[in-house]
Write a protein that holds these residues in place. Structure first.
Motif, short mmCIF file in Angstrom:
data_model
loop_
_atom_site.label_atom_id
_atom_site.label_comp_id
_atom_site.label_asym_id
_atom_site.label_seq_id
_atom_site.Cartn_x
_atom_site.Cartn_y
_atom_site.Cartn_z
N PRO A 192 1.07 -1.54 -0.17
CA PRO A 192 0.10 -0.18 0.02
C PRO A 192 0.61 1.29 0.09
O PRO A 192 1.89 1.44 0.81
CB PRO A 192 -0.63 -0.07 1.28
N LYS B 32 1.11 4.46 1.38
CA LYS B 32 0.80 5.45 2.13
C LYS B 32 1.18 6.81 1.90
O LYS B 32 2.49 7.30 1.94
CB LYS B 32 1.68 4.68 3.73
N LYS C 277 -8.14 4.64 0.46
CA LYS C 277 -8.75 4.08 2.17
C LYS C 277 -8.05 5.29 2.99
O LYS C 277 -7.27 5.23 3.34
CB LYS C 277 -8.40 2.66 2.33
N LEU D 112 -7.20 6.13 6.02
CA LEU D 112 -6.65 5.65 7.50
C LEU D 112 -6.44 6.86 8.64
O LEU D 112 -6.10 6.30 9.87
CB LEU D 112 -5.06 5.62 6.99
N LYS E 106 -8.03 8.89 11.56
CA LYS E 106 -8.70 8.69 12.48
C LYS E 106 -9.68 9.77 13.05
O LYS E 106 -10.70 10.43 13.46
CB LYS E 106 -8.65 8.19 13.97
N THR F 248 -17.51 11.96 -2.29
CA THR F 248 -17.28 11.15 -1.81
C THR F 248 -16.76 10.51 -0.27
O THR F 248 -15.84 11.84 -0.15
CB THR F 248 -17.50 9.42 -1.97
N GLU F 249 -17.17 11.43 0.93
CA GLU F 249 -16.72 11.91 2.27
C GLU F 249 -16.50 10.15 2.71
O GLU F 249 -16.97 9.76 2.86
CB GLU F 249 -17.56 12.34 3.32
N LEU F 250 -15.55 10.25 3.12
CA LEU F 250 -14.46 8.50 3.57
C LEU F 250 -13.88 9.10 5.12
O LEU F 250 -13.32 9.96 5.35
CB LEU F 250 -13.41 8.37 2.97
N GLU F 251 -14.41 8.60 5.74
CA GLU F 251 -13.92 8.21 7.58
C GLU F 251 -13.29 6.97 7.71
O GLU F 251 -13.10 6.49 6.64
CB GLU F 251 -15.83 8.10 8.35
N HIS F 252 -12.71 7.19 9.28
CA HIS F 252 -11.81 6.17 9.39
C HIS F 252 -12.16 4.70 8.33
O HIS F 252 -13.14 4.02 9.01
CB HIS F 252 -11.79 6.15 10.47
N LEU F 253 -11.35 4.17 8.08
CA LEU F 253 -10.97 3.18 7.24
C LEU F 253 -11.58 2.91 6.20
O LEU F 253 -12.23 1.41 5.48
CB LEU F 253 -11.72 1.93 8.27
N ASN F 254 -12.75 3.65 6.03
CA ASN F 254 -13.57 3.44 4.72
C ASN F 254 -12.71 3.63 3.07
O ASN F 254 -11.49 4.31 3.42
CB ASN F 254 -15.16 4.94 4.45
N LYS F 255 -13.09 2.63 2.06
CA LYS F 255 -12.13 2.81 1.05
C LYS F 255 -13.69 2.97 -0.21
O LYS F 255 -15.05 2.52 -0.35
CB LYS F 255 -12.12 2.05 1.15
N VAL F 256 -12.56 3.38 -1.02
CA VAL F 256 -13.97 3.60 -2.27
C VAL F 256 -12.42 3.00 -3.84
O VAL F 256 -11.39 3.08 -3.40
CB VAL F 256 -14.38 5.12 -3.03
N ILE G 214 -21.63 9.41 0.76
CA ILE G 214 -22.64 10.04 1.97
C ILE G 214 -21.83 11.02 0.35
O ILE G 214 -21.10 11.22 -0.58
CB ILE G 214 -21.84 10.61 2.67
#
Lengths: 192, 192
Positions: free
Chosen positions: B47, B49, B89, B91, B93, B102-110, B167
């Protein structure tokens, strides 16, 4: 020692219970680097790598038929859910990875269902998820199975993983002790 | 030196062209650790980072509003396709990551679309994929944008990423220089 007043509230950890089987484990001692019956903590940000290479893998298998890095398991969260889920990705260029009835080639990935049978070379790993509260870390817990765990799981149709698309094999017809006949990596002649 | 007869046939590499923008980059020098206008190779298994921590991140951003590890980009292959695709993703918090709309929170991925605008804190990264042949490694190529690249991409509805669910924010109404107002990580007071 911390005063108990200062310590953060303890959260339960999601646990991956992994029951491993290899038909020749007593002769070849392929699991000699696994710590059985002991919870081990992993941070959610780091992919959990499984393979032959003790340097880059968190879980090492002592067998020349295993790729240096065979696969990874990674935590993620679905949108609007606080639960941890896991994805498995085949990192081996030569060997297939079979997750329940789905064949994964190099860099293919699927979401792990609650109960999944992972097969490669002559290995069988039954991976069962127990949900916990923490989204910072999770545990693994390894157990040894003397008989292959494949029968129960593969004949239950509801236990299929969630692939984008997949190749289905009729796994219930595989005899219990057959090899998956993945190619052997030949470029390295002995384990260090 | 290898004899040209012995060398494997050269393959073109998939390239992620990443155009970065920060409104205060000249004052704060937030991109001082980025090597601009230079192709850099990465192995598909690892990955990529991005974050503030120079030890664990391949791409470091010199800004206290960035999390130690803000996000990762990972290569994968869809079933029955030899092309590389990428997943992003979050990472962090504390901070949200916005990928196109698209809004990604902790550990959400697209999955990253062919062209994606990634936003966090006051950063904007336009990530464009150029397909190549190799499935062993890929390149990154960083460029600096003095004006924010957000306008073009967010108003094109076909460029949305492929989330499981997501979202949606009405990003076309965001003024060009606004901050995303992600919280600042306060536990570390200065960059080492």
């Amino acid at each position: 020692m911390h005063n108990i007043d200062d310590v953060e509230t303890e959260e339960t950890l999601t646990c991956l219970r992994i029951t491993v089987h290899h038909p020749l484990h007593e002769i070849k001692n392929v699991f000699q680097l696994i710590h059985f019956n002991k919870r081990e903590k992993h941070m959610v940000e780091d992919p959990l790598k499984v393979g032959r290479d003790t340097k880059s893998c968190h879980i090492s298998l002592y067998d020349l038929r295993v790729s240096r890095v065979q696969f990874s398991i990674q935590a993620f969260r679905h949108f609007n859910s606080s639960k941890l889920f896991f994805e498995i990705k085949n990192l081996s260029k030569r060997g297939k990875l079979i997750v329940n009835n789905t064949e994964l080639e190099h860099l293919n990935k699927v979401e792990l269902p609650k109960k999944a049978l992972v097969r490669f070379a002559e290995f069988q790993l039954l991976v069962e998820k127990e949900d916990g509260e923490s989204t910072e870390s999770f545990d693994t817990f390894f157990e040894l199975a003397r008989t292959p765990p494949w029968q129960d799981i593969l004949c239950a149709p509801s236990m299929s993983p969630v692939p984008e698309t997949g190749i289905l094999t009729n796994a219930c017809t595989i005899p219990p002790h057959c090899s998956l006949q993945t190619p052997v990596e030949m470029e390295e002649c002995e384990l260090k």
